[in-house]
Design a protein around this motif. Sequence first.
Motif, PDB file in Angstrom:
ATOM      1  N   ASP A  70      -3.447  44.705 -22.122  1.00  0.00           N
ATOM      2  CA  ASP A  70      -2.582  44.301 -21.665  1.00  0.00           C
ATOM      3  C   ASP A  70      -3.731  42.743 -21.354  1.00  0.00           C
ATOM      4  OD1 ASP A  70      -0.230  45.014 -23.188  1.00  0.00           O
ATOM      5  OD2 ASP A  70       0.811  45.596 -21.216  1.00  0.00           O
ATOM      6  N   LYS A  71      -4.417  43.615 -20.486  1.00  0.00           N
ATOM      7  CA  LYS A  71      -4.563  41.910 -19.467  1.00  0.00           C
ATOM      8  C   LYS A  71      -5.981  41.673 -20.660  1.00  0.00           C
ATOM      9  CE  LYS A  71      -4.072  43.673 -14.907  1.00  0.00           C
ATOM     10  NZ  LYS A  71      -2.923  42.632 -14.230  1.00  0.00           N
ATOM     11  N   LEU A  72      -6.248  42.471 -20.853  1.00  0.00           N
ATOM     12  CA  LEU A  72      -7.192  41.995 -22.155  1.00  0.00           C
ATOM     13  C   LEU A  72      -6.926  40.906 -22.836  1.00  0.00           C
ATOM     14  CD1 LEU A  72     -10.436  42.837 -23.335  1.00  0.00           C
ATOM     15  CD2 LEU A  72      -9.433  43.862 -24.777  1.00  0.00           C
ATOM     16  N   GLU A  73      -5.539  41.896 -23.427  1.00  0.00           N
ATOM     17  CA  GLU A  73      -5.632  40.870 -24.379  1.00  0.00           C
ATOM     18  C   GLU A  73      -4.803  39.325 -24.170  1.00  0.00           C
ATOM     19  OE1 GLU A  73      -3.465  43.874 -27.456  1.00  0.00           O
ATOM     20  OE2 GLU A  73      -1.628  42.855 -26.236  1.00  0.00           O
ATOM     21  N   ASP A  74      -4.650  39.169 -22.731  1.00  0.00           N
ATOM     22  CA  ASP A  74      -4.398  37.710 -22.243  1.00  0.00           C
ATOM     23  C   ASP A  74      -5.329  37.322 -21.871  1.00  0.00           C
ATOM     24  OD1 ASP A  74      -1.673  38.112 -22.034  1.00  0.00           O
ATOM     25  OD2 ASP A  74      -2.151  39.301 -20.267  1.00  0.00           O
ATOM     26  N   MET A  75      -6.357  37.848 -21.708  1.00  0.00           N
ATOM     27  CA  MET A  75      -7.801  37.721 -21.522  1.00  0.00           C
ATOM     28  C   MET A  75      -8.296  36.796 -22.209  1.00  0.00           C
ATOM     29  SD  MET A  75     -11.040  38.807 -18.878  1.00  0.00           S
ATOM     30  CE  MET A  75      -9.572  39.194 -17.215  1.00  0.00           C
ATOM     31  N   VAL A  76      -8.812  37.520 -23.180  1.00  0.00           N
ATOM     32  CA  VAL A  76      -8.768  37.143 -24.792  1.00  0.00           C
ATOM     33  C   VAL A  76      -8.809  35.819 -25.268  1.00  0.00           C
ATOM     34  CG1 VAL A  76      -9.576  37.708 -27.150  1.00  0.00           C
ATOM     35  CG2 VAL A  76     -10.047  39.388 -25.650  1.00  0.00           C
ATOM     36  N   LYS A  77      -7.091  35.642 -24.565  1.00  0.00           N
ATOM     37  CA  LYS A  77      -6.164  34.250 -25.391  1.00  0.00           C
ATOM     38  C   LYS A  77      -6.655  33.179 -24.345  1.00  0.00           C
ATOM     39  CE  LYS A  77      -1.833  36.467 -26.466  1.00  0.00           C
ATOM     40  NZ  LYS A  77      -0.914  36.844 -26.185  1.00  0.00           N
ATOM     41  N   SER A  78      -6.543  33.287 -23.316  1.00  0.00           N
ATOM     42  CA  SER A  78      -7.593  32.000 -22.517  1.00  0.00           C
ATOM     43  C   SER A  78      -8.886  32.179 -22.853  1.00  0.00           C
ATOM     44  CB  SER A  78      -7.244  32.404 -21.011  1.00  0.00           C
ATOM     45  OG  SER A  78      -8.139  32.986 -20.840  1.00  0.00           O
ATOM     46  N   VAL A  79      -9.403  33.119 -23.031  1.00  0.00           N
ATOM     47  CA  VAL A  79     -10.887  32.653 -23.421  1.00  0.00           C
ATOM     48  C   VAL A  79     -10.694  31.517 -24.924  1.00  0.00           C
ATOM     49  CG1 VAL A  79     -12.901  33.677 -23.579  1.00  0.00           C
ATOM     50  CG2 VAL A  79     -11.992  34.383 -21.915  1.00  0.00           C
ATOM     51  N   ARG A  80      -9.934  31.586 -25.659  1.00  0.00           N
ATOM     52  CA  ARG A  80     -10.420  31.327 -26.354  1.00  0.00           C
ATOM     53  C   ARG A  80     -10.049  30.016 -26.805  1.00  0.00           C
ATOM     54  NH1 ARG A  80     -11.519  33.901 -30.611  1.00  0.00           N
ATOM     55  NH2 ARG A  80     -11.443  36.385 -31.135  1.00  0.00           N
ATOM     56  N   LEU A  81      -8.818  29.924 -25.971  1.00  0.00           N
ATOM     57  CA  LEU A  81      -7.413  29.098 -25.880  1.00  0.00           C
ATOM     58  C   LEU A  81      -9.371  27.180 -25.312  1.00  0.00           C
ATOM     59  CD1 LEU A  81      -4.203  29.726 -24.899  1.00  0.00           C
ATOM     60  CD2 LEU A  81      -5.097  27.634 -26.809  1.00  0.00           C
ATOM     61  N   ARG A  82      -9.682  27.884 -23.816  1.00  0.00           N
ATOM     62  CA  ARG A  82     -10.030  27.547 -23.619  1.00  0.00           C
ATOM     63  C   ARG A  82     -12.303  27.392 -24.045  1.00  0.00           C
ATOM     64  NH1 ARG A  82      -9.352  29.116 -17.322  1.00  0.00           N
ATOM     65  NH2 ARG A  82      -7.337  29.325 -17.019  1.00  0.00           N
ATOM     66  N   GLY A  83     -12.179  26.968 -25.034  1.00  0.00           N
ATOM     67  CA  GLY A  83     -12.886  27.082 -26.408  1.00  0.00           C
ATOM     68  C   GLY A  83     -14.044  28.278 -26.031  1.00  0.00           C
ATOM     69  N   GLY A  84     -13.615  29.288 -25.686  1.00  0.00           N
ATOM     70  CA  GLY A  84     -15.544  29.971 -24.342  1.00  0.00           C
ATOM     71  C   GLY A  84     -15.510  31.042 -26.172  1.00  0.00           C
ATOM     72  N   LEU A  85     -14.720  31.340 -26.678  1.00  0.00           N
ATOM     73  CA  LEU A  85     -15.827  31.773 -27.857  1.00  0.00           C
ATOM     74  C   LEU A  85     -16.412  30.555 -29.171  1.00  0.00           C
ATOM     75  CD1 LEU A  85     -13.540  34.928 -28.187  1.00  0.00           C
ATOM     76  CD2 LEU A  85     -16.111  34.250 -27.044  1.00  0.00           C
ATOM     77  N   HIS A  86     -17.794  30.970 -29.659  1.00  0.00           N
ATOM     78  CA  HIS A  86     -18.155  29.840 -30.658  1.00  0.00           C
ATOM     79  C   HIS A  86     -18.686  30.963 -31.907  1.00  0.00           C
ATOM     80  CE1 HIS A  86     -20.227  26.706 -32.838  1.00  0.00           C
ATOM     81  NE2 HIS A  86     -19.429  25.619 -32.187  1.00  0.00           N
ATOM     82  N   PRO A  87     -17.971  30.777 -32.753  1.00  0.00           N
ATOM     83  CA  PRO A  87     -18.864  31.304 -33.962  1.00  0.00           C
ATOM     84  C   PRO A  87     -20.132  31.857 -34.326  1.00  0.00           C
ATOM     85  CG  PRO A  87     -17.743  30.482 -34.694  1.00  0.00           C
ATOM     86  CD  PRO A  87     -17.319  30.004 -33.578  1.00  0.00           C
ATOM     87  N   MET A  88     -20.923  30.680 -33.658  1.00  0.00           N
ATOM     88  CA  MET A  88     -22.340  30.233 -34.397  1.00  0.00           C
ATOM     89  C   MET A  88     -22.872  30.473 -32.662  1.00  0.00           C
ATOM     90  SD  MET A  88     -22.420  30.849 -37.552  1.00  0.00           S
ATOM     91  CE  MET A  88     -23.494  30.162 -37.638  1.00  0.00           C
ATOM     92  N   ARG A  89     -22.032  30.252 -31.305  1.00  0.00           N
ATOM     93  CA  ARG A  89     -23.105  30.677 -30.596  1.00  0.00           C
ATOM     94  C   ARG A  89     -23.380  32.074 -29.887  1.00  0.00           C
ATOM     95  NH1 ARG A  89     -21.010  25.365 -27.529  1.00  0.00           N
ATOM     96  NH2 ARG A  89     -22.942  25.600 -25.709  1.00  0.00           N
ATOM     97  N   LEU A  90     -24.704  33.151 -30.259  1.00  0.00           N
ATOM     98  CA  LEU A  90     -24.446  34.058 -29.997  1.00  0.00           C
ATOM     99  C   LEU A  90     -24.445  33.955 -28.399  1.00  0.00           C
ATOM    100  CD1 LEU A  90     -24.611  37.012 -30.500  1.00  0.00           C
ATOM    101  CD2 LEU A  90     -26.860  37.328 -30.859  1.00  0.00           C
ATOM    102  N   LEU A  91     -25.583  33.383 -27.377  1.00  0.00           N
ATOM    103  CA  LEU A  91     -25.912  33.508 -26.406  1.00  0.00           C
ATOM    104  C   LEU A  91     -24.954  33.435 -25.181  1.00  0.00           C
ATOM    105  CD1 LEU A  91     -28.006  34.633 -24.722  1.00  0.00           C
ATOM    106  CD2 LEU A  91     -28.774  32.039 -24.212  1.00  0.00           C
ATOM    107  N   PHE A  92     -24.319  32.170 -25.961  1.00  0.00           N
ATOM    108  CA  PHE A  92     -22.815  31.654 -25.039  1.00  0.00           C
ATOM    109  C   PHE A  92     -21.731  32.358 -24.885  1.00  0.00           C
ATOM    110  CE2 PHE A  92     -19.316  28.974 -26.357  1.00  0.00           C
ATOM    111  CZ  PHE A  92     -18.752  28.038 -24.515  1.00  0.00           C
ATOM    112  N   ASN A  93     -21.712  33.030 -26.627  1.00  0.00           N
ATOM    113  CA  ASN A  93     -19.819  33.761 -26.108  1.00  0.00           C
ATOM    114  C   ASN A  93     -20.884  35.468 -25.577  1.00  0.00           C
ATOM    115  OD1 ASN A  93     -19.641  32.647 -28.298  1.00  0.00           O
ATOM    116  ND2 ASN A  93     -20.015  34.407 -30.076  1.00  0.00           N
ATOM    117  N   LEU A  94     -21.899  35.478 -25.596  1.00  0.00           N
ATOM    118  CA  LEU A  94     -22.642  36.616 -24.715  1.00  0.00           C
ATOM    119  C   LEU A  94     -21.607  37.017 -23.313  1.00  0.00           C
ATOM    120  CD1 LEU A  94     -25.613  38.583 -25.999  1.00  0.00           C
ATOM    121  CD2 LEU A  94     -23.254  39.549 -25.398  1.00  0.00           C
ATOM    122  N   LYS A  95     -22.209  35.168 -22.448  1.00  0.00           N
ATOM    123  CA  LYS A  95     -22.297  34.884 -21.347  1.00  0.00           C
ATOM    124  C   LYS A  95     -21.087  34.693 -21.073  1.00  0.00           C
ATOM    125  CE  LYS A  95     -24.946  31.530 -18.424  1.00  0.00           C
ATOM    126  NZ  LYS A  95     -25.508  30.522 -18.865  1.00  0.00           N
TER     127      LYS A  95
END
Lengths: 251, 237
Positions: B146-171
Amino acid sequence: MSHIHLPDGVIPPAWWILGFVLCFALLWLFTGRIKGDELRRKIPFAGVIAALMLIFMSVPLGFLPVHLSLAVLCGILAGPGLSFIAIFVVNTILALMGHGGFTAIGINTLLMGGEAIAGYYLFKILSGRLSCTFSAILSNITALLLSTALMLILVASTAGLSEVLPFHDHGQNHGEEVHFAESKQEEELPENYDEHKAAEAEGVKFLSITGWSAVIMIILSGIFIESLLTGLIVNFFSKVRPDFLDIVHPT
Amino acid sequence: MHIAAVDHMANNGDSFLHHALPFTKVIMSFLFLAALIFSNQIHKAVFLLVIPVAFILLSGVNAREIFHLALYSIVFSLLFALIQLQQSWTAAVMVMIKALGAALNMLLLIATTPYTDIFAVFSHVLPGVIIDLFIFTYRSLFILIDKLEDMVKSVRLRGGLHPMRLLFNLKNAAGALGVMTIHAFDMSERLYRIYSLRGYNGKIPITREWGPLRWVDILLLLFSLIVLTGVLIPWKI
């Protein structure tokens, strides 16, 4: 990452029985060390570590057909004994989900547990001399390479070393090859046949990353990504909660 | 995460397999597994593959989900099948059938039996500490998912994942997993306090259902014994 989970029916019974015996001996050793109040504290902690590992394993690595395990990170956080116990639980739950064989739980635990134990001790040695992040990356790479090599040795010894080698060819095919070569010589070549150009064309590899080289590339990419991620997480802990890394260097 | 879906099937199913004793189902699964491991002929292995498929369909569980999970076993066995392919194609097919059959057997077990009941059966052979660990893992898993699902949602909403930036995503992924680990540690502390208050001393009491054996249990045990015997005997017809 190392656990290309061994499925059921691949390893001969003698091997997986030996795997179970060794695994249970280590479990008995590690659980025997936890007593009294420590038990009340460490069992829930190990349970949470196991749950974390299961969650880490559900993190996809994009285009790569492998997933994280972060066994080394769990080794660093929980220590060698608890992480080994947690890994046994993780492998049993995964086996019940059809993710790796039930008979291979012992061997899979030994491989992954070995990764966690090696990672813990390497990190302990390296972090005294290098930065936490770099030590975590190095210990992760070494532990993963070690466990992958162990797994390949295991598969090689069960399937026969010659069967696993990439450029192996069977004796039975040699006859066919000789026959094929003879018949090729007998074939009439076209009038405009240029031997030099033909030799050049044979040297061209259109798809060089195929077969075994592709498998090795995938494994190495997985190891690289997992190690980098472990390093970044350890770096995060060193800034936010350095007490998490105290188990390695108790004060 | 498929564990939640499988857990739902096990707890809410109403088939003859759901009503059978956990002990019966664990024994049956192990007998089928033994038969599969020791089968050395392709037609026998195929027969042993058909049995769990038939039971999955009869038990009314979500077959699509189960077959999807079973596909992982094929992926894992592929490497070993490729190695065996250098010997013969039948050896390669056998590796894949055995892996798939074994996975389907285990999936049939967990889709028709709640985890806690399976752990209760395991408690006869495993130390209490390990069984407690299974229970703690299982409990923590659902809270952390449950916590992970909430966290993934908030990371996405804040623009924390970008399809083409591997290092940025990893960080960012490392930060999210780090926060997740901190939550998990706090949770383990809370669990420690709660269980200490309840007098936990290294053994959570669990109910073990042994009997009485019903017709469905007797039939399932008999059937699995017949199958194992039939596979082990070298028939010459």
